[in-house]
Design a protein around this motif. Structure first.
Motif, PDB file in Angstrom:
ATOM      1  N   SER A  50       0.766  -1.085  -0.048  1.00  0.00           N
ATOM      2  CA  SER A  50       0.075  -0.069  -0.018  1.00  0.00           C
ATOM      3  C   SER A  50       0.867   1.105   0.169  1.00  0.00           C
ATOM      4  N   PHE A  51       1.925   1.245   0.909  1.00  0.00           N
ATOM      5  CA  PHE A  51       2.763   2.425   1.125  1.00  0.00           C
ATOM      6  C   PHE A  51       3.321   2.510  -0.387  1.00  0.00           C
ATOM      7  N   LEU A  52       3.861   1.492  -0.914  1.00  0.00           N
ATOM      8  CA  LEU A  52       4.669   1.676  -2.243  1.00  0.00           C
ATOM      9  C   LEU A  52       3.699   2.059  -3.180  1.00  0.00           C
ATOM     10  N   ILE A  65      -6.314   1.507  -6.773  1.00  0.00           N
ATOM     11  CA  ILE A  65      -5.478   0.484  -6.158  1.00  0.00           C
ATOM     12  C   ILE A  65      -5.257   0.928  -4.823  1.00  0.00           C
ATOM     13  N   LEU A  66      -4.949   2.108  -4.308  1.00  0.00           N
ATOM     14  CA  LEU A  66      -4.802   2.456  -2.950  1.00  0.00           C
ATOM     15  C   LEU A  66      -6.317   2.371  -2.264  1.00  0.00           C
ATOM     16  N   TYR A  67      -7.169   2.546  -2.761  1.00  0.00           N
ATOM     17  CA  TYR A  67      -8.448   2.436  -2.153  1.00  0.00           C
ATOM     18  C   TYR A  67      -8.845   0.837  -1.845  1.00  0.00           C
ATOM     19  N   GLY A  68      -8.718   0.306  -3.079  1.00  0.00           N
ATOM     20  CA  GLY A  68      -8.520  -1.238  -2.619  1.00  0.00           C
ATOM     21  C   GLY A  68      -7.743  -1.928  -1.788  1.00  0.00           C
ATOM     22  N   LEU A  69      -6.582  -1.644  -1.715  1.00  0.00           N
ATOM     23  CA  LEU A  69      -5.498  -2.020  -0.580  1.00  0.00           C
ATOM     24  C   LEU A  69      -6.043  -1.821   0.638  1.00  0.00           C
ATOM     25  N   SER A  70      -6.258  -0.442   0.992  1.00  0.00           N
ATOM     26  CA  SER A  70      -6.551  -0.097   2.127  1.00  0.00           C
ATOM     27  C   SER A  70      -7.994  -0.454   2.697  1.00  0.00           C
TER      28      SER A  70
END
Lengths: 843, 218
Positions: free
Chosen positions: A474-476, A734-739
């Protein structure tokens, strides 16, 4: 059996996973395929219009007129084939509108009867003929010129016979130094503009009916053999279209790199999705394996799944791109000045597909290796299932393919590699930062109580310290997205800074000053109470030998040339302008070697040379190399004494080769000079009066050029911003999905915390602290790295200075931070409503 | 201590509606250990969840220490549960990112107990895991995890302890040891306990056994 097991049943059972996979891959690849479609359409159109761009089948040209023996040699070859021919001379000249007394630089296209063989010059009224002065619509609009108005060109005055609406030989509507005017060649000769050393191009155009491509290639070879001077070019229509499309090609290269980041982000998402999915399916895989299906067949099944999803992505892309292109192509045609076809050519998309498929598969390789390393029998006995670990070298195929793709997209080994290294740096730094952060927290925060500084932060700290690599992903993803935005914004800022007029840049750049005019011009300037600066001689030459070996013209074209190779070819196949100057100009810095000696040369040694560093690189020169120049039949030898860096955006007279004074001072030359910054009215008056007195001298308004460059760059920037925005959207998705996934993985933890006494508000606070802190940190690192990459790219590619625009870090950073926090809040909203009931045994 | 009055609960809607509890009435005295036994699907875990305030009943009331759970808001219920109840789950349910000691400290910190660390250390020692107090749950065995869970459940000196099949995920030998420990600690502290189990031998260790069948007390 694999087909039924892994496709039909799996897709039926997990439709949401496959849909998400499809959507993620589609989003990540759309930018790249869109760019390649547009780029292919432009290229096709230019190729189609190649003959119209060139106006003929073949052109022999140079920056000087052919010598008598060259003319004879040329004639000997061409007289063997039936042909038609005309001459075209393109020069820059000042033009004065008699009615308004205004002057400006124009590109004078001097043509003969028969021009153009191909293509068309369309007027606003009437028909184009080689019988007088025709001016471009741009010039007519700037001065409000009507047909019949008088323009003074050189020594002569001409009446405007017509206004050119469209010239098919002008190619892409991009940046041009000056508006174009058309005159018969015989008339230009009377203007006195065609003087030795004048900046221009002399071309002989040929039409050879009935000749095929192969025949033209043979003819070209014959001509190059009898015209050995590397300054003479023989151009066929294909090269002309390539030349015309060069700017667009560079732009699409950069846009492709921006889109590559979007693809990379989506691949991060795919890795994460597949990892979760495979772990969830592990029990079934273990059972199937136990029942007799080999592990490699399970892996084939996973590959088959991905392949089918990829096929659907390709179909969907086609369904989106075709109507999408039809929607935007009128706007594109208008912006580029090209009549693009409405039919979509998917050739370039097909070419990219293997790379895209390869990259997608390569990102799954570590997971597949993990699956291979899983002891399936043992897993069934464990309470908690886990896949075999992947190793860092499992990522090597992906890394190599990514680098290769970056080089392929940018058509440049150095830019592609630089870009790839930048991404690698983001990855390495982000991963290291997470580890360092975890170490710091473990050492300094963990030993303290859970209540330090409050219970929500205490729990958040422990979650950060003990979480696995999914948090790193997520950070990446966020760090990469932030890097891209920052890179675009900071590079834009650096380039804009270069293209602003400040007191260091001159107000007028003056060229084509004949040797015998220099003193009079200087005196004239003093009379106008202005001082000319940077007065520099310019001597036309040809590089004949390097270290005693004849310098060969570079031939051979290939579609697989890199941008560097293209530039090198151009550099090697043209004449060179020399100057002689003892000291460096204000825009130069010596980077290697020694300065010219103070004492005058004694005639016992060759001249020392100072070479511009990148030019030297293209010709593989090193200190001490001997170069032999031909200056109008006289050979002059020099030894390279030092290398310089030149700030070309200074608009100061600068040269690739500077010869030590005392060797070529007496060679035929013209002069360049600049007028420093001052009141605008002084500049205008000086230019107007000087044109009247010295009609052959050309003046470039630096402010106007900077404005044009900035406007041209602005268009390019917008195009890059569109693609960057798409990449950012991918990143946010992607960020939304990951978080969301990260938060939902805590579902049972959150339910448990509720039973222990945490309120929903407290849980939300804990999630915000944990993810908010990490995400803001990721953005910080992303923005810093983006700035660093912009400085490096700006320095290495564009030779820009460095500076930092804090506003472009603060405001986008703030906006992104808010977006991230909102994302976390949305993800957490339902998660904190986790039912403690579900913790019980029968749930 | 606890009064369950005509509690009803069903799941689903329309034709698929299942009545899990059909009007349960029950009183539990302080210090009592009550075993809820019944076959799978009899409603025992559902009853336990309603008694612990983990779920909402359709009808009826649950009173604990003079407080009706139905009348409490979500936050009030959370606080009440933290102060008065302890829960031991079948799947242990330890917070994966906290060490064994921190898992025991957590409920005490939530109640802002100034002696949290001392109490937690004592309890960890009591369950025989002092040497593992700084290990994460992933580094502990099943039996060790459940012992930590027991220590956590009793850390706040709850009035009532709910245990939902606490040995269900353990092998026979470990399960027996864990249950012995649980009963010992409950006895020592005089905590009221409601134990859900399908194991009749375990049920016999309690002071009272209640059978549930098709949502009703038998």
């Amino acid at each position: 059996m694999i087909f039924e097991l892994f496709l039909i049943k799996e897709i039926k059972k997990f439709p949401f996973f496959f849909l998400l996979l499809l959507f993620t891959l589609l989003l990540g690849t759309l930018g790249l395929t869109g760019i390649s479609v547009v780029s292919e359409q432009v290229k096709s159109k230019l190729e189609e219009s190649a003959r119209e761009l060139l106006t003929s089948d073949l052109v022999v040209s140079a920056r000087r007129d052919l010598l008598d023996d060259e003319k004879i040699a040329l004639e000997k070859i061409v007289r063997k084939v039936p042909h038609q021919t005309y001459k075209v001379v393109d020069i820059y000249s000042m033009v004065r509108h008699e009615k308004s007394s205004q002057t400006r630089l124009t590109e004078v296209r001097s043509v003969e009867e028969g021009f153009p063989f191909y293509g068309k010059i369309t007027l606003t009224k009437g028909e184009f003929k080689v019988d007088g002065l025709y001016i471009s619509k741009d010039l007519a609009e700037i001065w409000g010129i009507a047909i019949g108005d008088d323009l003074k060109i050189g020594e002569k005055v001409f009446a405007v016979k017509g206004i050119v609406q469209n010239d098919s030989s002008q190619g892409l509507r991009g940046f041009s130094l000056a508006p174009r005017i058309y005159l018969p060649l015989r008339d230009v000769e009377e203007t006195g503009l065609l003087r030795p050393g004048s900046t221009g191009s002399y071309a002989r155009h040929f039409r050879v009916p009935g000749y095929l491509e192969k025949d033209f290639e043979n003819l070209t070879t014959q001509l190059l053999n009898v015209l050995p001077d590397s300054a003479i070019k023989v151009t066929l229509p294909q090269e002309s279209s390539e030349q015309s499309g060069r700017v667009i090609a560079y732009l699409t290269d950069f846009m492709s790199l921006a889109a590559l980041i979007g693809l990379l982000l989506s691949l991060v998402g795919i890795f994460y999705l597949y990892q979760s999915h495979l772990v969830a399916r592990l029990k079934d895989f273990c059972l199937i394996n136990l029942l007799g299906l080999e592990k490699r067949h399970i892996i084939y099944g996973v590959i088959l799944q991905f392949s089918i999803v990829f096929i659907f992505v390709v179909i969907l892309q086609t369904l989106l791109i075709i109507p999408g292109y039809k929607l935007i192509y009128p706007m594109l045609s208008n912006a580029l000045g090209l009549d693009l076809s409405s039919e979509v050519n998917l050739k370039s998309v097909l070419f990219q597909l293997p790379f895209l498929y390869g990259l997608g598969l390569a990102i799954l390789v570590p997971l597949l290796f993990g699956l291979m390393r899983t002891s399936m029998g043992i897993q069934l006995k464990s309470a908690k299932m886990s896949m075999g670990h992947f190793r860092f070298y499992d990522f090597i195929p992906f890394v190599l393919l990514l680098w290769g793709f970056a080089v392929f997209l940018s058509h440049s080994f150095s830019i592609g590699s630089l870009f790839f290294l930048g991404l690698l740096l983001v990855f390495v730094l982000s991963t290291c930062l997470i580890k360092i952060l975890q170490w710091i927290l473990r050492k300094y925060a963990l030993p303290r109580s859970l209540l330090f500084p409050n219970i929500e932060t205490g729990v958040a700290i422990r979650n950060i310290v003990h979480s696995g690599h999914k948090l790193t992903l997520s950070f990446l993803a966020l760090a990469m997205g932030a890097t891209l935005i920052s890179l675009i914004l900071q590079l834009d800022h650096l380039i804009q800074k270069e293209f602003t007029l400040d007191e260091r840049k001159p107000s007028l750049f003056i060229f084509d000053i004949q040797e015998d005019q220099m003193d009079s011009l200087d005196e004239f300037a003093r009379g106008q109470k202005v001082k000319l600066e940077g007065v520099t001689p310019m001597i036309r030459a040809r590089l004949e030998k390097v270290n005693g070996e004849l310098f060969k013209r570079v031939e051979g074209k290939s579609n697989l040339r890199t941008r560097e190779e293209e530039v090198e070819t151009r550099m090697k196949n043209r004449g060179i302008n020399l100057t002689y100057r003892k000291d460096l100009s204000p825009a130069e810095t010596m980077v290697e070697g020694e300065p010219f000696p103070d004492e005058a040369p004694d005639g016992k040694r060759p001249a020392y040379l100072s070479i511009e560093k990148r030019y030297a690189g293209r010709l593989n020169l090193k200190l001490g190399d001997r170069l032999t120049f031909d200056i109008q039949g006289v050979e002059v030898e020099g030894i390279i004494r030092n290398f310089r860096e030149v700030k070309w955006t200074s608009f100061y007279p600068n040269f690739f080769v500077n010869v030590e004074p005392g060797f070529i001072d007496d060679a035929p030359k013209t002069y360049l000079a600049v007028l420093p910054q001052g009141p605008k009215e002084t500049k205008r008056y000086f230019q107007r009066e000087a044109v009247g007195k010295f009609p052959n001298i050309s003046f470039v308004d630096v402010e106007e050029i900077i404005g044009k460059l900035a406007a041209s760059f602005d268009k390019s920037r917008r195009a890059i911003e569109v693609i960057s925005a798409l990449s950012l959207i991918v990143g946010l998705v992607i960020l939304y999905g990951l978080s969301h996934d990260q938060v939902y993985r805590r579902y049972y933890d959150l339910a448990l915390m509720k039973t222990l006494g945490f309120s929903s508000g407290s849980l939300r606070k804990q999630l915000l602290i944990e993810f908010g802190f990490l995400f803001v940190l990721a953005m910080g690192i992303g923005f810093f790295l983006g700035w660093l990459m912009a400085v490096i790219i700006g320095r290495e590619v564009f030779k820009l200075g460095w500076s930092i625009n804090w506003e472009m870090i603060f405001y986008p950073g703030l906006l992104l931070s808010i977006l991230c926090l909102v994302t976390i809040l949305i993800s957490s909203w339902s998660a904190v409503r986790a039912k403690p009931r579900e913790l019980l045994s029968d749930a | 201590m606890m009064n369950v009055i005509n509690v009803k609960k069903s799941y689903g809607h329309g034709p698929s509606k299942v009545e899990v509890l059909k009007g349960i009435n029950l009183k539990i005295a302080p210090g009592e250990t009550l075993a809820l036994v019944g076959k799978s699907g009899s409603g025992k875990s559902t009853l336990l969840s309603l008694m612990a305030g983990l779920d909402q009943m359709e009808q009826g009331e649950v009173w604990i220490q003079g407080k009706c759970l139905n009348q409490l808001s979500e936050n009030e219920l959370t606080l009440f549960r933290a102060k008065n109840m302890g829960i031991v789950f079948q799947q242990f349910h330890l917070v994966s990112t906290l060490t064994a000691l921190e898992n025991v400290i957590l409920p005490l910190n939530l109640l802002k107990d100034p002696n949290a660390k001392v109490i937690a250390n004592k309890l960890i020692d009591h369950v025989g895991l002092s040497h593992r107090s700084h290990h994460l749950p992933s580094e502990l065995s099943g039996g060790e995890c459940q012992r930590v869970a027991i220590a956590r459940a009793l850390s706040t000196s709850p009035k009532i302890l709910f245990a939902d099949e606490p040995s269900g995920n353990l092998d026979e030998e470990t399960g027996a040891k864990v249950m012995d420990l649980l009963f010992k600690m409950v006895r020592e502290t005089g905590t009221t306990m409601v134990l859900v189990t399908h194991d009749p031998d375990l049920a016999k260790k309690c002071s009272r056994i209640i059978h549930l069948e098709h949502g009703s007390l038998v």
